[in-house]
Design an enzyme around this catalytic site. Structure first.
Site, PDB file in Angstrom:
ATOM      1  N   THR A 164       0.912  -1.250  -0.052  1.00 49.18           N
ATOM      2  CA  THR A 164      -0.032   0.007   0.013  1.00 49.18           C
ATOM      3  C   THR A 164       1.043   1.347  -0.026  1.00 49.18           C
ATOM      4  OG1 THR A 164      -0.055   0.093   2.418  1.00 49.18           O
ATOM      5  CG2 THR A 164      -1.865  -1.305   1.285  1.00 49.18           C
ATOM      6  N   GLY A 165       0.446   2.329  -0.573  1.00 44.43           N
ATOM      7  CA  GLY A 165       1.298   3.402  -0.825  1.00 44.43           C
ATOM      8  C   GLY A 165       2.452   3.315  -1.687  1.00 44.43           C
ATOM      9  N   GLY A 196       7.698   3.316  -1.053  1.00 44.15           N
ATOM     10  CA  GLY A 196       6.569   2.268  -1.229  1.00 44.15           C
ATOM     11  C   GLY A 196       7.143   1.684  -2.766  1.00 44.15           C
ATOM     12  N   TYR A 214       1.158  13.297  13.494  1.00 50.86           N
ATOM     13  CA  TYR A 214       2.010  12.170  12.703  1.00 50.86           C
ATOM     14  C   TYR A 214       2.551  11.283  13.742  1.00 50.86           C
ATOM     15  CZ  TYR A 214       5.253  10.002   9.332  1.00 50.86           C
ATOM     16  OH  TYR A 214       5.915   9.170   8.771  1.00 50.86           O
TER      17      TYR A 214
END
Length: 265
Positions: free
Chosen positions: A26-27, A33, A164
């Site tokens: 994912t990403g 990624g 974050y």
């Protein structure tokens, strides 16, 4: 700006080392990624990789240049999209051996600047999206397979990344708890914790040139090895945990040039 000490994988890579293996990243359209996708396909694995932006998916597919990579548009903040991803992966790959949960978003905001909307956005992508992606895709992971989350080296931190950092700490907790929950299926669950890594976006949305320059300067100064890491170095660590570290589960592996290890620079 930091010199990019590239560690591109050598030409002696065995293109059949992972032949017959299947993975989801994912990403996977840019940065770390995409480097994981490339490392997998270079070794013969078949990969479904996701992104939210159709243009980036098209660019990534052209850059990867292999029929082993399958781009799928998916939004990690949309529960229906995560459910649909499960069906798409089943249709394309059937079962999977490796799941890399890499999507993430960061925004520089001080305590006074964080809003409820920005908080929700960051936690939805990094924490909620990561958890429910695993919930949906774990049934497809074969016995003896593995899951690797991307967290962040949080022992030292930059001001302005509280939301974050908190979201990624949640992901680190997921890795440990799910390692215990999936142990009966012999599925290993680990995490890589990158430090200062040189990527196209530097991992932060909407950086100005001035902010980027300051971020690079701070990152170099804070990293004992004196430079930013490369995406290839992160991908190598992710593949190690997924493929080679067969007696390792519940681990968060720093890939940070000594950033969080108390090593004097």
């Amino acid at each position: 700006m930091a010199t990019n000490h590239s560690t591109q994988q050598p030409s002696t890579i065995n293109p059949k080392a992972l032949e017959g293996k299947k993975a989801v990243v994912t990403g996977g359209t840019i940065g770390m990624g995409q480097a994981v996708v490339r490392a997998l396909t270079d070794r013969g694995a078949e990969v479904v990789y996701t992104g939210r932006n159709e243009h980036r998916l098209t660019e990534a597919q052209a850059a990867l240049g292999t029929q082993l990579a399958h781009p799928v548009r998916s939004d990690a903040t949309d529960m229906a999209a995560i459910a649909a991803l499960r069906d798409q992966v089943a249709d394309i790959l059937g079962g999977i051996d490796y799941l890399f949960v890499n999507q993430g978003i960061a925004e520089f905001q001080t305590l006074e600047e964080v809003t409820e909307d920005s908080w929700d956005r960051i936690f939805e992508v990094n924490a909620k999206g990561s958890f429910f992606t695993v919930q949906r895709l774990a049934p497809l992971v074969s016995e003896g397979g593995s899951i690797v989350f991307t967290t962040v080296s949080n022992d030292q931190i930059f001001p302005g990344l509280s939301a974050y950092s908190g979201a990624k700490e949640a992901v680190a907790a997921f890795a440990k708890v799910l390692a215990a929950e999936l142990l009966p299926r012999n599925i290993r669950v680990n995490a890589i914790a990158p430090g200062f890594i040189l990527t196209p976006t530097m991992g932060v949305a909407d950086l100005t040139d001035e902010q980027r320059s300051e971020f690079v300067e701070q990152g170099n100064a804070a990293t004992p090895m004196g430079r930013g890491g490369t995406v290839e170095e992160v991908a190598a660590a992710a593949l190690y945990l997924a493929v080679e570290a067969t007696f390792t589960t519940g681990l968060e592996l720093p890939v940070d040039g000594g950033f969080g290890q108390g090593i004097g620079g």
